[in-house]
Design a protein around this motif. Structure first.
Motif, PDB file in Angstrom:
ATOM      1  N   HIS A 191      21.202  39.847 -28.349  1.00 33.15           N
ATOM      2  CA  HIS A 191      21.090  38.622 -27.540  1.00 33.15           C
ATOM      3  C   HIS A 191      19.977  37.717 -28.092  1.00 33.15           C
ATOM      4  CE1 HIS A 191      21.258  36.374 -23.615  1.00 33.15           C
ATOM      5  NE2 HIS A 191      20.027  36.076 -23.999  1.00 33.15           N
ATOM      6  N   HIS A 195      19.883  33.914 -30.128  1.00 39.52           N
ATOM      7  CA  HIS A 195      19.066  32.725 -29.869  1.00 39.52           C
ATOM      8  C   HIS A 195      18.492  32.161 -31.169  1.00 39.52           C
ATOM      9  CE1 HIS A 195      19.171  32.306 -25.594  1.00 39.52           C
ATOM     10  NE2 HIS A 195      18.798  33.554 -25.371  1.00 39.52           N
ATOM     11  N   HIS A 211      21.688  28.962 -23.297  1.00 34.95           N
ATOM     12  CA  HIS A 211      22.927  29.749 -23.302  1.00 34.95           C
ATOM     13  C   HIS A 211      24.123  28.803 -23.280  1.00 34.95           C
ATOM     14  CE1 HIS A 211      19.974  32.683 -21.433  1.00 34.95           C
ATOM     15  NE2 HIS A 211      20.303  33.221 -22.574  1.00 34.95           N
ATOM     16  N   PHE A 215      27.309  30.354 -27.224  1.00 38.12           N
ATOM     17  CA  PHE A 215      26.430  31.516 -27.098  1.00 38.12           C
ATOM     18  C   PHE A 215      27.095  32.579 -26.223  1.00 38.12           C
ATOM     19  CE2 PHE A 215      23.150  34.181 -25.430  1.00 38.12           C
ATOM     20  CZ  PHE A 215      22.136  34.205 -26.364  1.00 38.12           C
TER      21      PHE A 215
END
Ligand SMILES: [Zn+2]
Length: 250
Positions: A191, A195, A211, A215
């Motif tokens: 995760h 980013h 997000h 994403f």
């Protein structure tokens, strides 16, 4: 020698035109990696991203502009830049860095952990999900466990974070225990790497969106997405408790 003040946008415009390829330039403050190219994710509409140390590259000479252009062109084609190009860029960087005090202390990096070796897990995440994205393993974001000790928060837990100016991923130290499955830690790392790979965007109201729909889509495609969200739902209370008492989960 003429220098011009170059913003991120100036660099973006210059390189997009000279390379005839979509590319976005972002300024950072990483002294360790003042020049990094993040190739676009496969199947992504996001352009490649060039991260430059803002202090080092804000007043480039014409020569430096051309050198960076040559360097990027080579790396984008999967070639390694000419030694001469590399050396000349390196000496520009070293020269500039001398005049830029390291104001912030370099972040403390702790990877070994008690139950999980973060570096090994991060390398696995990068090789399985970010093929080619961060170039050689050395240029991927650094990873570290967060501060040890009791956490004050009783209601929520930030399991990971990505700090873009330091290019650093922090994972909450509560995850460093044998009761937490390795694949769960890998998913949290995934995760955060996402980013780093997909920069945040501004929505119509001008708010930063970390997000984005892309994403979320990529996150859902991860093979461990479902079992990780299930594991989190079941264990979140125990994790928060473990963090606030600084004791292993039961
Ligand atoms: Zn996130």
């Amino acid at each position: 020698v003429t220098t011009h003040t170059h913003s991120e946008e100036d660099w973006t415009e210059y390189l997009t035109q000279s390379l005839r390829a979509p590319l976005v330039v972002r300024y950072g403050r990483s002294r360790r990696l003042p020049l990094q190219l993040r190739r676009a994710l496969k199947g992504s509409r996001e352009p490649a991203q060039l991260r430059l140390h803002g202090g080092v590259f804000e007043s480039p000479t014409d020569e430096v502009l051309a050198l960076v252009g040559t360097w990027v062109a080579a790396v984008m084609q999967g070639q390694s830049p000419q030694p001469e190009t590399r050396t000349r860029i390196r000496s520009w960087i070293d020269e500039q860095l001398q005049h830029i005090p390291a104001t912030r202390r370099e972040p403390k990096i702790e990877v070994e952990g008690r139950a999980h070796d973060l570096n090994a897990l991060a390398d696995r995440v990068v090789s399985s999900s970010f093929e080619g994205q961060f170039g050689a393993a050395l240029t991927r974001p650094l990873v570290t466990w967060g501060r040890r000790g009791k956490s004050r928060s009783r209601r929520s837990l930030r399991m990971g974070s990505y700090q873009s100016n330091q290019d650093l991923i922090r994972i909450h130290s509560v995850l460093d225990q044998t009761a937490v499955p390795e694949w769960f830690v890998r998913f949290i790392l995934f995760h955060e790497f996402l980013h780093a790979a997909l920069p945040s965007q501004r929505d119509e109201a001008g708010r930063k969106r970390h997000h984005t729909p892309e994403f979320r889509r990529r996150e859902r495609e991860h093979p461990d997405y479902q079992r990780s969200s299930d594991w989190e739902k079941i264990h979140i209370r125990a994790l928060i408790r473990s963090a606030s008492l600084d004791r292993p989960m039961r």
